[in-house]
Structure formats: structure tokens, C-alpha cells
Design a protein around this motif. Structure first.
Motif, PDB file in Angstrom:
ATOM      1  N   ILE A 246     -19.168   4.000  12.630  1.00 23.94           N
ATOM      2  CA  ILE A 246     -20.118   4.116  11.703  1.00 23.94           C
ATOM      3  C   ILE A 246     -19.801   3.163  10.585  1.00 23.94           C
ATOM      4  CG2 ILE A 246     -20.538   6.478  12.169  1.00 23.94           C
ATOM      5  CD1 ILE A 246     -18.822   7.521   9.669  1.00 23.94           C
ATOM      6  N   ASP A 247     -18.642   2.558  10.567  1.00 24.54           N
ATOM      7  CA  ASP A 247     -18.218   1.609   9.404  1.00 24.54           C
ATOM      8  C   ASP A 247     -16.888   0.703   9.790  1.00 24.54           C
ATOM      9  OD1 ASP A 247     -18.513   0.076   7.018  1.00 24.54           O
ATOM     10  OD2 ASP A 247     -18.120   2.050   5.662  1.00 24.54           O
ATOM     11  N   PHE A 248     -16.709  -0.359   9.251  1.00 23.47           N
ATOM     12  CA  PHE A 248     -15.568  -1.247   9.394  1.00 23.47           C
ATOM     13  C   PHE A 248     -15.184  -1.548   7.770  1.00 23.47           C
ATOM     14  CE2 PHE A 248     -12.784  -4.844   9.883  1.00 23.47           C
ATOM     15  CZ  PHE A 248     -11.913  -4.534  10.655  1.00 23.47           C
ATOM     16  N   PRO A 249     -14.432  -0.545   7.212  1.00 24.58           N
ATOM     17  CA  PRO A 249     -14.204  -1.000   5.773  1.00 24.58           C
ATOM     18  C   PRO A 249     -12.961  -1.887   5.642  1.00 24.58           C
ATOM     19  CG  PRO A 249     -13.300   1.322   6.464  1.00 24.58           C
ATOM     20  CD  PRO A 249     -14.125   0.706   7.254  1.00 24.58           C
ATOM     21  N   VAL A 250     -13.343  -2.930   4.744  1.00 28.92           N
ATOM     22  CA  VAL A 250     -12.370  -4.032   4.519  1.00 28.92           C
ATOM     23  C   VAL A 250     -11.328  -3.729   3.763  1.00 28.92           C
ATOM     24  CG1 VAL A 250     -12.046  -6.404   3.880  1.00 28.92           C
ATOM     25  CG2 VAL A 250     -14.059  -5.730   4.998  1.00 28.92           C
ATOM     26  N   LEU A 251     -10.122  -3.620   4.084  1.00 35.68           N
ATOM     27  CA  LEU A 251      -8.939  -2.950   3.217  1.00 35.68           C
ATOM     28  C   LEU A 251      -8.159  -4.019   2.384  1.00 35.68           C
ATOM     29  CD1 LEU A 251      -7.501  -0.360   5.727  1.00 35.68           C
ATOM     30  CD2 LEU A 251      -9.230   0.110   4.219  1.00 35.68           C
ATOM     31  N   PHE A 252      -8.375  -5.388   2.838  1.00 27.98           N
ATOM     32  CA  PHE A 252      -7.585  -6.647   2.526  1.00 27.98           C
ATOM     33  C   PHE A 252      -8.767  -7.493   2.035  1.00 27.98           C
ATOM     34  CE2 PHE A 252      -4.719  -4.132   5.047  1.00 27.98           C
ATOM     35  CZ  PHE A 252      -3.860  -3.890   4.260  1.00 27.98           C
ATOM     36  N   ILE A 297      -9.201   9.164   0.632  1.00 30.98           N
ATOM     37  CA  ILE A 297     -10.185   9.526   1.490  1.00 30.98           C
ATOM     38  C   ILE A 297     -10.977  10.880   1.186  1.00 30.98           C
ATOM     39  CG2 ILE A 297      -8.647   8.540   3.539  1.00 30.98           C
ATOM     40  CD1 ILE A 297      -7.752  11.330   4.145  1.00 30.98           C
ATOM     41  N   ALA A 298     -11.205  10.943  -0.089  1.00 27.23           N
ATOM     42  CA  ALA A 298     -12.295  11.948  -0.480  1.00 27.23           C
ATOM     43  C   ALA A 298     -13.398  12.042   0.205  1.00 27.23           C
ATOM     44  CB  ALA A 298     -12.321  11.827  -1.833  1.00 27.23           C
ATOM     45  N   ASP A 299     -13.939  10.825   0.554  1.00 28.06           N
ATOM     46  CA  ASP A 299     -15.069  10.642   1.449  1.00 28.06           C
ATOM     47  C   ASP A 299     -14.393  10.081   2.764  1.00 28.06           C
ATOM     48  OD1 ASP A 299     -17.219   9.865   3.385  1.00 28.06           O
ATOM     49  OD2 ASP A 299     -18.217   8.673   1.413  1.00 28.06           O
ATOM     50  N   PRO A 300     -14.233  10.710   3.797  1.00 25.12           N
ATOM     51  CA  PRO A 300     -13.591  10.413   5.171  1.00 25.12           C
ATOM     52  C   PRO A 300     -14.231   9.242   5.699  1.00 25.12           C
ATOM     53  CG  PRO A 300     -14.473  12.530   5.404  1.00 25.12           C
ATOM     54  CD  PRO A 300     -14.761  12.257   4.009  1.00 25.12           C
ATOM     55  N   ALA A 301     -15.599   9.030   5.557  1.00 19.44           N
ATOM     56  CA  ALA A 301     -16.303   7.884   6.110  1.00 19.44           C
ATOM     57  C   ALA A 301     -15.879   6.650   5.316  1.00 19.44           C
ATOM     58  CB  ALA A 301     -17.687   8.253   6.200  1.00 19.44           C
ATOM     59  N   LYS A 302     -15.504   6.636   4.210  1.00 20.34           N
ATOM     60  CA  LYS A 302     -15.399   5.374   3.541  1.00 20.34           C
ATOM     61  C   LYS A 302     -13.740   5.495   2.819  1.00 20.34           C
ATOM     62  CE  LYS A 302     -20.128   4.801   2.598  1.00 20.34           C
ATOM     63  NZ  LYS A 302     -20.291   3.704   3.449  1.00 20.34           N
ATOM     64  N   PRO A 303     -12.620   5.127   3.508  1.00 21.97           N
ATOM     65  CA  PRO A 303     -11.441   5.270   2.995  1.00 21.97           C
ATOM     66  C   PRO A 303     -11.234   3.957   1.929  1.00 21.97           C
ATOM     67  CG  PRO A 303     -11.344   4.530   5.134  1.00 21.97           C
ATOM     68  CD  PRO A 303     -12.895   5.195   4.851  1.00 21.97           C
ATOM     69  N   ARG A 304     -10.395   4.334   0.759  1.00 29.30           N
ATOM     70  CA  ARG A 304     -10.598   3.304  -0.212  1.00 29.30           C
ATOM     71  C   ARG A 304      -9.055   3.163  -0.772  1.00 29.30           C
ATOM     72  NH1 ARG A 304     -11.007   4.506  -5.902  1.00 29.30           N
ATOM     73  NH2 ARG A 304     -11.233   6.394  -5.236  1.00 29.30           N
ATOM     74  N   VAL A 305      -8.668   1.880  -0.854  1.00 30.95           N
ATOM     75  CA  VAL A 305      -7.229   1.328  -1.195  1.00 30.95           C
ATOM     76  C   VAL A 305      -7.068   1.655  -2.693  1.00 30.95           C
ATOM     77  CG1 VAL A 305      -5.556  -0.273  -1.350  1.00 30.95           C
ATOM     78  CG2 VAL A 305      -7.192  -0.101   0.703  1.00 30.95           C
ATOM     79  N   ILE A 306      -6.147   2.518  -3.025  1.00 30.01           N
ATOM     80  CA  ILE A 306      -5.758   2.673  -4.489  1.00 30.01           C
ATOM     81  C   ILE A 306      -4.315   2.129  -4.804  1.00 30.01           C
ATOM     82  CG2 ILE A 306      -7.119   4.902  -4.790  1.00 30.01           C
ATOM     83  CD1 ILE A 306      -4.856   6.311  -4.483  1.00 30.01           C
ATOM     84  N   ASP A 307      -3.452   1.661  -4.058  1.00 32.17           N
ATOM     85  CA  ASP A 307      -2.366   0.938  -4.209  1.00 32.17           C
ATOM     86  C   ASP A 307      -1.883   0.070  -3.008  1.00 32.17           C
ATOM     87  OD1 ASP A 307      -0.468  -0.226  -5.970  1.00 32.17           O
ATOM     88  OD2 ASP A 307       1.040   1.452  -5.432  1.00 32.17           O
ATOM     89  N   ARG A 308      -1.104  -1.007  -3.035  1.00 28.46           N
ATOM     90  CA  ARG A 308      -0.607  -1.806  -1.902  1.00 28.46           C
ATOM     91  C   ARG A 308       0.679  -2.359  -2.450  1.00 28.46           C
ATOM     92  NH1 ARG A 308      -4.022  -7.332  -0.810  1.00 28.46           N
ATOM     93  NH2 ARG A 308      -2.207  -8.540   0.042  1.00 28.46           N
TER      94      ARG A 308
END
Length: 493
Positions: A246-252, A297-308
Motif C-alpha cells: 500500500i506504500d513505500f515510505p522513504v525513510l532517508f 508508527i501512530a499510523d501503521p500505514a505511514k511510519p515516520r522517522v523522528i530520530d536517526r
């Protein structure tokens, strides 16, 4: 007919290891595209020098290390049972648990064990379905299997086929395991660059799967660079055949760690190797080759990076992640040498091929990963033993942070990181080297604690059941789970 229905206490060994260090350096210099971390489809062997062979035999004779295949363990650990490999002769890989069953991945398929009597587990079924690594997880009546080797099609009768061919297939397979004696293949989902590992976010109606893969190439039609994210699959529980990306979130967005030459000896980030979710806290931690990340991952379909974070001094390949029970720490592992090298020795040292312990500080989107210390097993291994940090899970001891972890031929280590700055081993189990003449890939791939016992899937030897009897872990015995996928962190309390 659908394609997936076509077929069913040992002294410290200080022997010389310069050549082993050279092997590690060679593997790292080759870069991530030249060697896939984690053992490949064919058992890995490396020639060692005459001096290394002599050192290994001398160490065994002196009692500094166990003899070939000799089982040793700390006084607080018992070896309850062992089941050798049966019909599936490939590399043993990951483990998952549900009720009285353990599910063991193997590069040739998977095995279901009845562990209702841990001292005498029984094989319930063996499913032939080749496709490394066959990383396995379960949720309800569904079992999920990762394929990260290029195949001729998505069936369980597929053969190897070059990734340069457009028709080749890699991705996720889904089985119905409502009948443990007769698992049924029900769905397949192709994913970009295949599925090296995967991680579940289970919900009532659907299961979300985060698919980790990496090492793209302009010559691979289905794995093109850049590949700076993860695939997200949604699987409806009632209609698993409708599973789809359903998606390919870009993490970098910036491409991640560039690796060499900017950061020599560090893998370039071209995707993630493994993620661990903590659904209760709506958090995930990602081990992504050259980077470690913390995600919302509050929205599991749209994981979001908060630190790296990066460690360009001691980490070569960010491999996996484990939260502590309160979700205030993350243990990241560095798989130096890809799991095929001898790195548990004096020359490589205590900070490489180790675990990195990070505290999570702050709140909300301001949370940060703060490095505290490294942990590595204190028992040096022979130059013929592949050894590096690998898969593990928490032992849910009250008021403590304790983990059990596989170290390939370094065996199984039980260690306490309650004090993030001073982690220490409190128990272990291991076998002696597979060989005194060559470095042969083997040892524990995964070691997890589940309902009072430790289960280990040994790459070459089979399935082991262990028990720890220690006041520091005794409180964990009261914790009972109905299901465990180590990469989906449970709420133990």
C-alpha cells in the motif's frame, strides 16, 4: 489455480586472529552490494591459515575453548533438548511462537514444533518452500515468510533465477496455519528488492507488514536505486489473498549513510535490514545498514522517522533492534562481516561486531537516541568460528533489562543492560567449533525467550531448548504470552 497453490566456563582464548581480522576487512571493503549480510544459500566456508588451525587445536587441547561440537554452558543454564535437522537441510533462520507451537524458518521452508513439553518438543509439520531467508512470523491463523532470493516464480516449487531477469520473483508469502499439521499457502506479494526480513504491526482486522530489503542495482528490473525506504503491506485477516503493497515510505530522503569513501568500513544505506515495532508505544526502531532510526508508527500505514543516528567508528552494518520493556532504550546490533567471519577475538576487540545500547530521551517528536555503551560476549572464539551479534529478545524480568541473544558460533548469551553504561553477561550456552580446519558458517541464528524457556535455531545443528535458573531472571517465569514475534515487541506486563 493460483500460483501459490501449485504445491503444497571456559577460559579466555587469546590465540592469534590477525588473519580473521583481515577477512573481516576484506568483507567490509567489498561493500554491501558485493556480499549480502547473513549467510547465503550455500553454507559458507573460508580457508584459514596453518597457524590458525594450530592455534585452534591448541586452544581445544588446553581447554581454552570447547572441542568440536562440544556443548558447554554456564552453571545457571540447562540444555533441555535438541532436535537435529530433519527433511529441511538448508540454513536454519528465524523463530516465532504461538500458543504451544514454535515456528522455525529454514532456507528450504519452515518447521512447526509442538513445545508444550519443552524437554521433549515434537515436530508437527515441515513445509518445503525454498527461498532464503524464510524469515518467519505469525499472527492469528496467518504465517508470513520472507523471500530474498531471486526465484523463477512465487510458488513453493520455484527454482533460482537471476535478479537481472524481469520475470524473477521475490517478496512475501502468506500461509494459513489454522491446521498446524497442514499449513496452506494462500497469498504472495512481490516487493521491491524482495524481503530480507519483515516486521508485523498486527491490528484486529488487518496485519501491516514492514518489509526490509536493500542492495539495489541498475541491472535489477525489480530492485532499482535509490531504494531508501521500506515496503508496507496490508493483509486483511479475513481475506489474506487480497494482501498488497500500500506504500513505500522513504525513510532517508538524503540517501542515508554514504558509506565508503566518506565513512570507510561502513555500509552504505540502501534500505533497512530489520525493524522492531512496539505497538503499545506506537514506536519502531530500525537497523538500516549505515543508520539506526527511531520511528513514530501512530499510523501503521505511514511510519515516520523522528530520530536517526550513525556510528562511523565501530558499527559496520546496523542489523537489528530491540527495545527494553519500558521502551526507554534500544539495543542495536552490528553484524560486522555479515555473519560469516570470526570477529569475537582480541584483535577485533570489544566494540566492533557488538551491540550498541542507546537511551531514548525526550518526548514526542523531540525524542532522541543517545549512545551509552557497547556489549560484546566476553568469551573469545576460535578463528574457525563465525561469531558476531545477531538476533535476540528480552527476558521480561521485573525491574531489570535482560536480553538473550544469538551470536552464531559464539552461542547464546544472556546479558543484563539495566545499567546502560555497564552491561554484563550473566549466562551462556554454546558449542565448540564446527571445524578446526576451516571457517564453516554455523551456530545460533536466533535465540528468544518464550514462556519460561529459551529457544535457539542453530544454523547447522537444529533446534535447541534451554532454561536459565537465576534470581535475576526468575520473575520472568510468571509472564505468559499467547504469541511472540521478537520483532513485534509485546507488552509483557
Amino acid at each position: 489455480m493460483k500460483p501459490w497453490e501449485r504445491s503444497p566456563q571456559r577460559r579466555r582464548y587469546l590465540g592469534a586472529a590477525v588473519a580473521a581480522f583481515g577477512l573481516v576487512a576484506t568483507l567490509l571493503a567489498a561493500g554491501p552490494a558485493a556480499a549480502t549480510p547473513d549467510p547465503g544459500d550455500v553454507p559458507h566456508q573460508e580457508t584459514v591459515t596453518k597457524g590458525q588451525r594450530s592455534d585452534t587445536r591448541e586452544a581445544i587441547d588446553n581447554g581454552d575453548i570447547p572441542g568440536v561440537d562440544q556443548v558447554v554452558h554456564s552453571d545457571n543454564v540447562s540444555h533441555l533438548s535438541h532436535i537435529p535437522k530433519q527433511d529441511l537441510k538448508g540454513t536454519n533462520s528465524d523463530l516465532a511462537f504461538q500458543g504451544k507451537y514454535a515456528f522455525a524458518g529454514n532456507y528450504d521452508g519452515f518447521v512447526i514444533y509442538d513445545i508444550s513439553r519443552p524437554k521433549s518438543p515434537k515436530i508437527v509439520s515441515q513445509v518445503l518452500c525454498p527461498g532464503s531467508q524464510n524469515d518467519v512470523s505469525v499472527s492469528g491463523d496467518l504465517l508470513f515468510l520472507s523471500t530474498d532470493s531471486s526465484r523463477s516464480d512465487n510458488s513453493c516449487t520455484s527454482t533460482t533465477q537471476p535478479a537481472t531477469e524481469k520475470s524473477s520473483w521475490e517478496g512475501m508469502k502468506v500461509f494459513d496455519i489454522s491446521d498446524k499439521r497442514n499449513p496452506r499457502y494462500v497469498a504472495a506479494v512481490e516487493t521491491s528488492c524482495g524481503s530480507h526480513t519483515h516486521t508485523l504491526v498486527p491490528e484486529r482486522k488487518d496485519v501491516y507488514i514492514y518489509v526490509s530489503s536493500y542492495a539495489p542495482s541498475t541491472t535489477f528490473p525489480d530492485c532499482q536505486p535509490p531504494h531508501d525506504g521500506i515496503s508496507v503491506i496490508k493483509v486483511p485477516r479475513e481475506s489474506p489473498e487480497k494482501a498488497a503493497v500500500i506504500d513505500f515510505p522513504v525513510l532517508f530522503p538524503d540517501g542515508g549513510n554514504p558509506g565508503a569513501p566518506a565513512n570507510p568500513g561502513v555500509s552504505q544505506t540502501t534500505g533497512c535490514h530489520d525493524l522492531t515495532t512496539f505497538p503499545k508505544l506506537k514506536l519502531a526502531a530500525g537497523a538500516c545498514m549505515g543508520d539506526g532510526i527511531l520511528l513514530d508508527i501512530a499510523d501503521p500505514a505511514k511510519p515516520r522517522v523522528i530520530d536517526r543516528v550513525e556510528d562511523n567508528v565501530n558499527f559496520a552494518f546496523w542489523h537489528s533492534a530491540t527495545f527494553n520493556e519500558r521502551g526507554t532504550k534500544v539495543v542495536f546490533t552490528d553484524e560486522l562481516g555479515g555473519g560469516g567471519a570470526a570477529t569475537c577475538n582480541a584483535e577485533v576487540g570489544p566494540n566492533r561486531g557488538a551491540d550498541g545500547i542507546y537511551d531514548i530521551v525526550g518526548k514526542g517528536d523531540r525524542r532522541k537516541l543517545v549512545f551509552r555503551s557497547y556489549y560484546k560476549i566476553p568469551r573469545h572464539q576460535a578463528d574457525t568460528e563465525n561469531c558476531v551479534a545477531h538476533n535476540g529478545s528480552l527476558i521480561p524480568a521485573k525491574g531489570r533489562d535482560i536480553m538473550v541473544q544469538a551470536w552464531y558460533q559464539g552461542g547464546v548469551s544472556i546479558w543484563d543492560f539495566t545499567d546502560s553504561d555497564q552491561p554484563k553477561e550473566i549466562g551462556y550456552f554454546e558449542r565448540g567449533p564446527l571445524s578446526t580446519d576451516t571457517l564453516v558458517t554455523g551456530g545460533s541464528w536466533s535465540a528468544y525467550y518464550y514462556n519460561g524457556y529459551i529457544y535457539s535455531n542453530d544454523i547447522a545443528k537444529g533446534f535447541d531448548v534451554l532454561k536459565i535458573d537465576d534470581r535475576r531472571t526468575d520473575s520472568a517465569a510468571s509472564v505468559r504470552l499467547g504469541e511472540l514475534n521478537a520483532q513485534t515487541q509485546p507488552d509483557y506486563r
